[in-house]
Design a protein around this motif. Structure first.
Motif, PDB file in Angstrom:
ATOM      1  N   LEU A   1       1.799   2.875  29.647  1.00 30.17           N
ATOM      2  CA  LEU A   1       2.549   3.742  28.738  1.00 30.17           C
ATOM      3  C   LEU A   1       4.003   3.899  29.171  1.00 30.17           C
ATOM      4  O   LEU A   1       4.906   3.963  28.333  1.00 30.17           O
ATOM      5  CB  LEU A   1       1.860   5.108  28.645  1.00 30.17           C
ATOM      6  N   THR A   2       4.234   3.939  30.486  1.00 34.16           N
ATOM      7  CA  THR A   2       5.604   4.054  30.989  1.00 34.16           C
ATOM      8  C   THR A   2       6.411   2.803  30.636  1.00 34.16           C
ATOM      9  O   THR A   2       7.572   2.896  30.207  1.00 34.16           O
ATOM     10  CB  THR A   2       5.621   4.266  32.510  1.00 34.16           C
ATOM     11  N   THR A   3       5.793   1.642  30.814  1.00 38.01           N
ATOM     12  CA  THR A   3       6.463   0.388  30.452  1.00 38.01           C
ATOM     13  C   THR A   3       6.846   0.393  28.985  1.00 38.01           C
ATOM     14  O   THR A   3       7.974   0.039  28.606  1.00 38.01           O
ATOM     15  CB  THR A   3       5.558  -0.818  30.752  1.00 38.01           C
ATOM     16  N   PHE A   4       5.905   0.805  28.149  1.00 38.70           N
ATOM     17  CA  PHE A   4       6.148   0.855  26.702  1.00 38.70           C
ATOM     18  C   PHE A   4       7.294   1.817  26.371  1.00 38.70           C
ATOM     19  O   PHE A   4       8.220   1.469  25.638  1.00 38.70           O
ATOM     20  CB  PHE A   4       4.867   1.290  25.996  1.00 38.70           C
ATOM     21  N   VAL A   5       7.257   3.006  26.931  1.00 34.90           N
ATOM     22  CA  VAL A   5       8.283   4.008  26.648  1.00 34.90           C
ATOM     23  C   VAL A   5       9.650   3.560  27.150  1.00 34.90           C
ATOM     24  O   VAL A   5      10.676   3.738  26.470  1.00 34.90           O
ATOM     25  CB  VAL A   5       7.895   5.367  27.264  1.00 34.90           C
ATOM     26  N   LEU A   6       9.698   2.947  28.328  1.00 33.58           N
ATOM     27  CA  LEU A   6      10.978   2.523  28.898  1.00 33.58           C
ATOM     28  C   LEU A   6      11.679   1.494  28.027  1.00 33.58           C
ATOM     29  O   LEU A   6      12.917   1.420  28.014  1.00 33.58           O
ATOM     30  CB  LEU A   6      10.765   1.944  30.301  1.00 33.58           C
ATOM     31  N   THR A   7      10.917   0.702  27.284  1.00 35.66           N
ATOM     32  CA  THR A   7      11.554  -0.307  26.433  1.00 35.66           C
ATOM     33  C   THR A   7      12.361   0.326  25.298  1.00 35.66           C
ATOM     34  O   THR A   7      13.229  -0.327  24.715  1.00 35.66           O
ATOM     35  CB  THR A   7      10.510  -1.271  25.827  1.00 35.66           C
TER      36      THR A   7
END
Length: 467
Positions: free
Chosen positions: A295-301
């Motif tokens: 989820l962090t990877t997704f949000v950071l994009t």
């Protein structure tokens, strides 16, 4: 040499025929010519799978054929979909330093200030429906659009070529990673050609520029890394996959059992964090960290596009797929019919909100009631999960079926291959200047699909697929 050619005479003739038909598909077909479309597609489907059967031990030959067929499309403008105009619009906005999530194309028209080259051509091509809504393509998808805007200048064909090369590269990646994973899972490695040489994939992804293939590349890499117990990198790649298309987000609960299983590690350590989350005694911590990283990877994009309006614009556009749009549905169309009989109007707004609850319930049942503690057991569950989601959806465009099709490669189930054939009946809806579905053909599509699925669960339940 002559003896070799004689031995392969039939495959050579089949390949030549396939090349000619793909050329016709790419350069001489109009979407509203359904009779020509479906006859070409049926012939391609039959010949492609016969070719796989005859050459399945000749991996390099099939790879070469698959790449040549993709390059055949290289300078063809998509003739079955207009979505690529919006891809180019968003990409050129980003190349100009503008946020594609901030305004609709119609907003720029109302301002009387069209911000990019060939604005009028792109607006006309994408159509009114796309022009009046905010972009619903996640950030990693936008990255490829931006590169097309950056590299193609003022050429629509140039932008199409750039996008197509990315999609072809993703398919080649799926081929290579998929073959490795099939070998590791002790499955026939030629099964990857059910995806790579399926005319559905060549037409919908390479031909029509849909980015399901790029999403599936990241997702398959994640599953490969999961099989190798590289949990840290697996979670990052799932996050990237979601940021191309949101579909993998739905499947996250199904990873629960494999992440908490106490299978000893036998692979190289990625990092200190990866070492921590791979310890059997820390299985629930591993589960928690895995989901957090996804989820962090997704949000950071989203950070490069972050504005106060971002969440509202993006979420409101996504909601349209559940509450406004309807196309080629199955169970929903039955519910819609009942709604007309009992309520006297289209109940899509209500059904679109309620059906996802049943999808979630079914996914939770798969999560906790099936033993999904290995990659071999996980793939069928992912396949069933995405299938029930699509069967309960209000909108099923043909290219959506790329996801169950690829997942089926790693299982004994063939119904997704059948689906990739019959889903093309939905193109009967497209007329010269309108869209009008033939519900009889929609019914045939799903009767064949569900009938074959029942057949596989009963008569063929214990048989391993071996084309």
């Amino acid at each position: 040499m002559l003896q070799t050619l004689k031995h392969y005479k039939i495959p050579v003739l089949m390949t030549f025929g396939i090349l000619l038909m793909y050329w016709e598909f790419a350069y001489n077909l109009q979407r509203h010519d359904f009779v020509k479309f479906i006859l070409l597609y049926a012939a391609l489907f039959f010949l492609s799978f016969k070719l796989i059967q005859q050459l399945k031990v000749n991996f390099k030959t099939l790879v070469t054929i698959g790449i040549v067929l993709r390059l055949l499309f290289i300078i063809a403008l998509p003739n079955l979909s207009q979505d690529y105009y919006r891809f180019l619009w968003d990409g050129r906005l980003i190349a100009e330093g503008l946020n594609p999530y901030l305004y609709t194309p119609d907003h720029w028209v109302a301002l009387g200030s069209l911000p990019i080259a060939q604005s009028n051509e792109l607006l006309e091509g994408m159509g009114d429906l796309s022009a009046r809504h905010y972009s619903n393509y996640p950030p990693v998808n936008q990255l490829f659009f931006w590169l097309s805007g950056l590299l193609s200048g003022k050429s629509i064909l140039g932008g199409v070529i750039v996008l197509r090369l990315f999609i072809i590269a993703a398919d080649v990646g799926i081929l290579l990673i998929g073959r490795k994973l099939l070998v590791l899972m002790n499955l026939p490695k030629h099964q990857i050609f059910w995806y790579f040489l399926n005319p559905f994939i060549l037409i919908e992804l390479t031909g029509n520029l849909h980015f399901e293939g790029v999403m599936l590349f990241f997702f398959l890499v994640a599953l490969y890394l999961l099989h190798r117990e590289r949990y840290l990198w697996s979670s990052i790649f799932i996050g990237l996959s979601i940021s191309v298309k949101l579909v993998p987000l739905l499947l996250l609960p199904l990873f629960y059992q494999i992440l908490i299983s106490k299978t000893p590690s036998s692979t190289k350590i990625d990092s200190r964090l990866s070492h921590l989350i791979r310890k059997p005694k820390a299985s629930f911590l591993r589960l928690f960290i895995f989901y957090i990283i996804v989820l962090t990877t997704f949000v950071l994009t989203f950070i490069p596009f972050s504005t106060p309006e971002l969440i509202n614009h993006f979420s409101s556009t996504i909601a349209l797929w559940f509450e406004k749009f309807e196309f080629n549905a199955s169970i929903y169309y039955i519910i819609r019919y009942i709604g007309f009989q009992t309520k006297g109007f289209n109940i899509i707004a209500t059904a679109g909100q309620e059906l996802p609850k049943y999808v979630i319930a079914f996914l939770l049942l798969l999560t906790f009631l099936r033993k999904n503690n290995s990659t071999l057991r996980l793939f069928p569950v992912l396949l069933f999960g995405i299938s029930i989601y699509f069967l309960l959806s209000t909108t099923i465009h043909p290219w959506y079926i790329a996801t169950p099709l690829l997942l089926s490669v790693f299982t004994k189930y063939q119904y997704a291959i059948v689906w990739s054939a019959v889903v093309m009946l939905s193109y009967s809806a497209y007329k010269i200047d309108s869209v009008n579905e033939n519900l009889w053909l929609v019914a045939i599509e799903y009767v064949v699909l569900i009938g074959y699925f029942i057949y596989e669960l009963t008569i063929k339940k214990s048989k391993q697929v071996n084309l």
